[in-house]
Motif scaffolding. Structure first.
Motif, PDB file in Angstrom:
ATOM      1  N   VAL A 148       0.854  -1.195   0.000  1.00 27.17           N
ATOM      2  CA  VAL A 148       0.000   0.000   0.000  1.00 27.17           C
ATOM      3  C   VAL A 148       0.889   1.244   0.000  1.00 27.17           C
ATOM      4  O   VAL A 148       1.875   1.314   0.724  1.00 27.17           O
ATOM      5  N   LYS A 149       0.520   2.209  -0.838  1.00 26.64           N
ATOM      6  CA  LYS A 149       1.313   3.443  -0.917  1.00 26.64           C
ATOM      7  C   LYS A 149       0.662   4.566  -0.137  1.00 26.64           C
ATOM      8  O   LYS A 149       1.331   5.468   0.368  1.00 26.64           O
ATOM      9  N   CYS A 150      -0.662   4.551  -0.083  1.00 25.28           N
ATOM     10  CA  CYS A 150      -1.360   5.605   0.640  1.00 25.28           C
ATOM     11  C   CYS A 150      -2.481   4.976   1.457  1.00 25.28           C
ATOM     12  O   CYS A 150      -3.335   4.284   0.912  1.00 25.28           O
ATOM     13  N   PHE A 151      -2.453   5.204   2.764  1.00 30.09           N
ATOM     14  CA  PHE A 151      -3.431   4.580   3.658  1.00 30.09           C
ATOM     15  C   PHE A 151      -4.305   5.652   4.302  1.00 30.09           C
ATOM     16  O   PHE A 151      -3.807   6.502   5.040  1.00 30.09           O
ATOM     17  N   HIS A 152      -5.595   5.620   4.005  1.00 34.56           N
ATOM     18  CA  HIS A 152      -6.557   6.522   4.643  1.00 34.56           C
ATOM     19  C   HIS A 152      -7.049   5.865   5.920  1.00 34.56           C
ATOM     20  O   HIS A 152      -7.797   4.889   5.872  1.00 34.56           O
ATOM     21  N   LEU A 153      -6.607   6.392   7.061  1.00 35.75           N
ATOM     22  CA  LEU A 153      -6.848   5.700   8.322  1.00 35.75           C
ATOM     23  C   LEU A 153      -7.788   6.444   9.256  1.00 35.75           C
ATOM     24  O   LEU A 153      -7.953   7.653   9.152  1.00 35.75           O
ATOM     25  N   GLY A 154      -8.390   5.713  10.171  1.00 42.62           N
ATOM     26  CA  GLY A 154      -9.349   6.267  11.118  1.00 42.62           C
ATOM     27  C   GLY A 154      -8.678   6.869  12.340  1.00 42.62           C
ATOM     28  O   GLY A 154      -7.471   6.733  12.543  1.00 42.62           O
ATOM     29  N   ASP A 155      -9.498   7.517  13.159  1.00 42.78           N
ATOM     30  CA  ASP A 155      -8.931   8.260  14.288  1.00 42.78           C
ATOM     31  C   ASP A 155      -8.650   7.379  15.503  1.00 42.78           C
ATOM     32  O   ASP A 155      -8.112   7.862  16.489  1.00 42.78           O
ATOM     33  N   GLU A 156      -8.991   6.099  15.428  1.00 37.65           N
ATOM     34  CA  GLU A 156      -8.644   5.232  16.560  1.00 37.65           C
ATOM     35  C   GLU A 156      -7.175   4.792  16.513  1.00 37.65           C
ATOM     36  O   GLU A 156      -6.656   4.247  17.475  1.00 37.65           O
ATOM     37  N   VAL A 157      -6.533   5.020  15.379  1.00 35.38           N
ATOM     38  CA  VAL A 157      -5.115   4.681  15.280  1.00 35.38           C
ATOM     39  C   VAL A 157      -4.298   5.898  15.692  1.00 35.38           C
ATOM     40  O   VAL A 157      -4.569   7.012  15.240  1.00 35.38           O
ATOM     41  N   ASP A 158      -3.320   5.701  16.549  1.00 36.26           N
ATOM     42  CA  ASP A 158      -2.465   6.811  16.948  1.00 36.26           C
ATOM     43  C   ASP A 158      -1.494   7.134  15.814  1.00 36.26           C
ATOM     44  O   ASP A 158      -0.734   6.279  15.360  1.00 36.26           O
ATOM     45  N   MET A 159      -1.535   8.397  15.375  1.00 34.04           N
ATOM     46  CA  MET A 159      -0.721   8.820  14.226  1.00 34.04           C
ATOM     47  C   MET A 159       0.781   8.622  14.465  1.00 34.04           C
ATOM     48  O   MET A 159       1.513   8.243  13.555  1.00 34.04           O
TER      49      MET A 159
END
Ligand code: B12
Lengths: 348, 211
Positions: free
Chosen positions: A259-270
Motif C-alpha cells: 500500500v502506498k497511501c493509507f486513509h486511516l481512522g482516528d482510533e489509530v495513533d498517528m
C-alpha cells in the motif's frame, strides 16, 4: 484559495504519496453518500438512486470546497454483493445493507461471477460512471477505481460475526468464499479500467473496514493474498487503501501489501502509525470525523490538525484528512478550518 | 475432573471437545452451578480481558462464546427450576435503521460470559421487538446505536415502551459509538456503557435496583 489551490494541492498529494516532503502539507476531503446528500439536502436514498442528483450534489460540494472533492459513482456497499445476487435493503434514512445469504458451502458453490451488464448495483455504478463522464468528463476527471475488498464483501454476504468465527471454525468456507469475491473484484476492476479513457487508470483504492478485526496472523493468512492478487493484477496502478476502524494491529500487513497511501481512522495513533510505516506507506488522516469535524468547534479542528502535524509530518508521507469519511451534517466552517489549519501550520 | 481443563477449553476455543468435557465434569461430580461459576464465567472473563488488551481478536472471541454456549446447552436442561441459574435475562439489538452489529455481538459475548441469558434481537430493531422481548421476560434491554442518525430512535423506542406500560419492568442500557453518557440519559436510558466490558457490572447493579 480557489481553483489553482486544488491543482497545487493535488500535486502535493502526489509528492506526499511518493514519500517526500512537499513545500506545504496537502489536504484531502474524503466525502461520500451520507455527507454529500446531507450537504445537498436530499435523502441518501434519492442520492444513491439518481445519477443526475448524485452528480449535481457532488458538483455542489466540489464548488463549495474549491475543487478539492471529485466526481465519482457512489453506491456504498451495494455494488459487489448485489452483483453476486445478494439482496440489498435500504434503511429509512437511505443507507444500504446486505442481507446475509451464505449459510453453507453449497451456497458458496452456487455463486457465479456475473456479466457486468447484469450485475445489480454494479451495473448501475457503471452506468452512472458513463453518465457522469458524458456530462462533465471533458472538464472534470471522473474517478473510477474504488472497490470494496473481497474480504469485506464476503463478510457482509455471510454475516460479519459468523464470518469472523468461520476464520477459526470453517476456514475452508472462508477460502472458498474469498475465491469467489476475489474473482468478482478482479472482474469489476477490469471493467473499470476498460471504461475510463486509455492510460488514465492509475490508482486503485481498496476499502475494507473489516480487515483489522482479525489478528495480524489471520490477516496474513486470509486477507493479504487477496490484496496482492487484486493490486498485483494492475501493476501500473498506485495502491491506495481505506480502513477507518482501529487498524493498529495490521499496519505491518498493509506495508507488506505494498500500500502506498493509507486513509486511516482516528482510533489509530498517528505517531504509532508513522513510526511503523515511515518511508513505506503515506498516511492520510486522521482528524476525528464525528467528535471533532462534525461535533467540535473550529478550535478543536485546529488543535487536531496541529497534533497530527506534530506527530507525523516530518519526513513527508502525510496528507491531512478526516479519519474516515466526512459525516453527515459536518459544518462547512469546520471543513474550512481543517483546510486553513493545514495551510497555516503545514509549511515544510 | 479439574475444572481448569474446562476453563481452558473455553479460552482456547476448543469447540469440538467442549461437549464431551462438560459431560465428563458432570460425571466426575461437579454440579452445573459449579461448572458455570468456576469454569465458564471466569473463562469468559479472561477472554474479555484478553480482547480488551488486544491479545485476541473478534474470531477468537466469537469462538470462545460459541464454546461456552455449547457447554451451556449441556447444562441448561439440568438447571431447570434452579432460579439462580441465570444472573438475569438480557435482550439486545441495534435500534431501527442501524445495521452495525459488531459491537452488539461483542456485548452479547461479554454478557453471556457473565452468566446472563441473552436474547439477540438482531439489527434494525423497531420498538415492537424490544417490547416483545420484555413480554418474553427480559428484565434488561440493551440498545446499540452506532450511527448518529439513529440516536433519536433510542428515545422513540423507550417512548413506545412507556406507552405500552412496561417501562417500570425493565432497566435499559444504551451504548455504541454515537451515544455518550449524557445523551443516553437524555434519551431515557438508565445507564450508558463506553465499551462492552462495562456492560456486565453495570447490568448487575441495574438489576439490583429492579429488585
Ligand atoms: C465496521 C464499520 C462498518 C461496517 C459494518 C459491519 C458490521 N457488520 O457491523 C460496514 C462497512 C458494512 C459499514 C457500513 C456503513 N457505515 Co460504518 N463503520 C464501521 C467502523 C469502521 C467501525 C465500527 C465498529 O464495528 N467498531 C468496532 C466495535 C467493536 O465498536 P462499537 O460499535 O463502538 O461497539 C463497542 C462499544 O460502542 C460498545 N457498544 C456498542 N453497542 C452497545 C450497546 C450496549 C447496550 C452496550 C452496553 C455497549 C455497546 O461495545 C462495543 C465493544 O466495546 C466505523 C468507524 C469507527 N472507527 O468506529 C464506521 C462508521 C460507524 N460507519 C459509518 C457510516 C456512515 C456507515 C454507512 C452509512 C456508510 C455508507 N456510505 O453507506 C454504512 C451503512 C450502515 C448502516 N445503515 O447501519 C460512520 C457513522 C457516522 C455517523 N454519522 O454516525 C462511521 C463512524 C465512520 C465515519 N464516517 O466516521 N460500516
Amino acid at each position: 484559495m480557489r481553483e489553482g489551490f486544488a491543482q497545487k494541492n493535488f500535486e502535493r498529494v502526489a509528492v506526499a504519496v511518493s514519500y517526500q516532503e512537499p513545500d506545504q502539507l496537502p489536504v484531502f476531503l474524503n466525502v461520500n453518500g451520507p455527507y454529500i446528500a446531507s450537504y445537498y439536502n436530499v435523502s441518501p436514498y434519492d442520492y444513491y438512486h439518481s445519477p443526475e442528483l448524485m452528480l449535481k450534489a457532488q458538483l455542489a460540494v466540489r464548488e463549495r470546497f474549491w475543487g478539492l472533492t471529485g466526481v465519482f459513482p457512489d453506491m456504498s456497499i451495494a455494488p459487489e454483493p448485489s452483483a453476486m445476487g445478494a439482496e440489498i435493503t435500504w434503511t429509512k434514512d437511505g443507507t444500504p445493507w446486505v442481507i446475509p445469504c451464505i449459510h453453507s458451502m453449497e451456497d458458496v458453490e452456487r455463486l457465479e461471477i456475473p456479466d457486468v451488464a447484469n450485475a445489480g448495483y454494479m451495473t448501475k455504478s457503471l452506468e452512472t460512471y458513463h453518465y457522469m463522464y458524458q456530462q462533465v468528463g471533458g472538464d472534470i476527471p471522473v474517478s473510477f477505481g474504488t472497490t470494496h475488498s473481497p474480504w469485506g464483501v464476503a463478510a457482509l454476504m455471510r454475516g460479519t460475526s459468523d464470518f469472523m468465527a468461520d476464520v477459526i471454525m470453517d476456514p475452508e468456507l472462508v477460502r472458498a468464499l474469498l475465491r469467489k469475491t476475489t474473482d468478482l473484484g478482479l472482474m469489476w476492476l477490469r471493467n473499470m479500467e476498460k471504461s475510463v479513457p486509455a492510460g488514465t487508470f492509475k490508482r486503485i483504492l481498496i476499502w475494507d473496514d473489516l480487515s483489522s478485526f482479525v489478528s495480524l496472523d489471520h490477516f496474513r493468512e486470509f486477507i493479504l493474498p487477496v490484496y496482492e492478487e487484486l493490486y498485483g493484477a494492475f501493476p501500473e496502478c498506485e495502491r491506495w487503501y481505506h480502513n477507518d476502524a482501529n487498524a493498529t494491529n495490521i499496519l505491518e500487513g498493509l506495508a507488506e501489501a505494498g500500500v502506498k497511501c493509507f486513509h486511516l481512522g482516528d482510533e489509530v495513533d498517528m505517531a504509532f502509525a508513522k513510526e511503523k510505516l515511515r518511508g513505506r506507506v503515506a498516511l492520510m488522516g486522521n482528524v476525528p470525523p464525528l467528535k471533532v469535524l462534525r461535533n467540535g468547534t473550529r478550535q478543536d479542528v485546529e488543535a487536531s490538525v496541529k497534533d497530527i502535524i506534530k506527530k507525523a509530518a516530518k519526513g513527508g508521507g502525510l496528507i491531512i484528512a478526516p479519519g474516515g469519511y466526512m459525516d453527515e451534517g459536518t459544518p462547512d466552517q469546520n471543513i474550512e478550518a481543517m483546510i486553513e489549519a493545514t495551510a497555516r501550520y503545514g509549511r515544510y | 475432573m479439574d475444572l481448569d481443563i474446562l476453563k481452558q477449553a473455553v479460552t482456547k476455543g476448543r469447540f469440538k471437545e467442549i461437549e464431551q468435557l462438560t459431560r465428563q465434569a458432570l460425571e466426575d461430580g461437579s454440579t452445573p452451578r459449579q461448572i458455570l461459576d468456576q469454569a465458564l464465567v471466569p473463562a469468559m472473563e479472561m477472554v474479555g480481558a484478553m480482547f480488551s488488551a488486544g491479545d485476541i481478536f473478534i474470531p477468537e472471541m466469537m469462538v470462545s462464546a460459541k464454546v461456552m454456549q455449547k457447554s451451556l446447552d449441556v447444562l441448561k436442561p439440568l438447571m431447570v427450576g434452579d432460579i439462580t441459574s441465570n444472573v438475569g435475562r438480557f435482550a439486545i439489538g441495534t435500534v431501527k435503521d442501524d445495521l452495525h452489529d459488531i459491537g452488539k455481538n461483542i456485548v452479547i459475548s461479554m454478557m453471556q460470559g457473565a452468566g446472563f441469558e441473552v436474547i439477540d434481537l438482531g439489527i434494525d430493531c423497531p420498538p415492537e421487538k424490544f417490547i416483545q422481548a420484555i413480554k418474553d421476560g427480559a428484565q434488561l434491554l440493551g440498545m446499540s446505536a452506532i450511527l448518529t442518525t439513529v440516536v433519536e430512535n433510542i428515545r422513540r423506542t423507550i417512548e413506545a415502551i412507556k406507552e405500552s406500560g412496561l417501562r417500570e419492568q425493565v432497566k435499559i442500557l444504551a451504548g455504541g459509538a454515537a451515544v455518550n453518557e449524557s445523551l443516553a440519559l437524555k434519551m431515557g436510558a438508565d445507564a450508558y456503557c463506553e465499551d462492552a466490558g462495562e456492560a456486565p457490572p453495570k447490568a448487575k447493579s441495574l438489576l439490583a435496583q429492579l429488585g
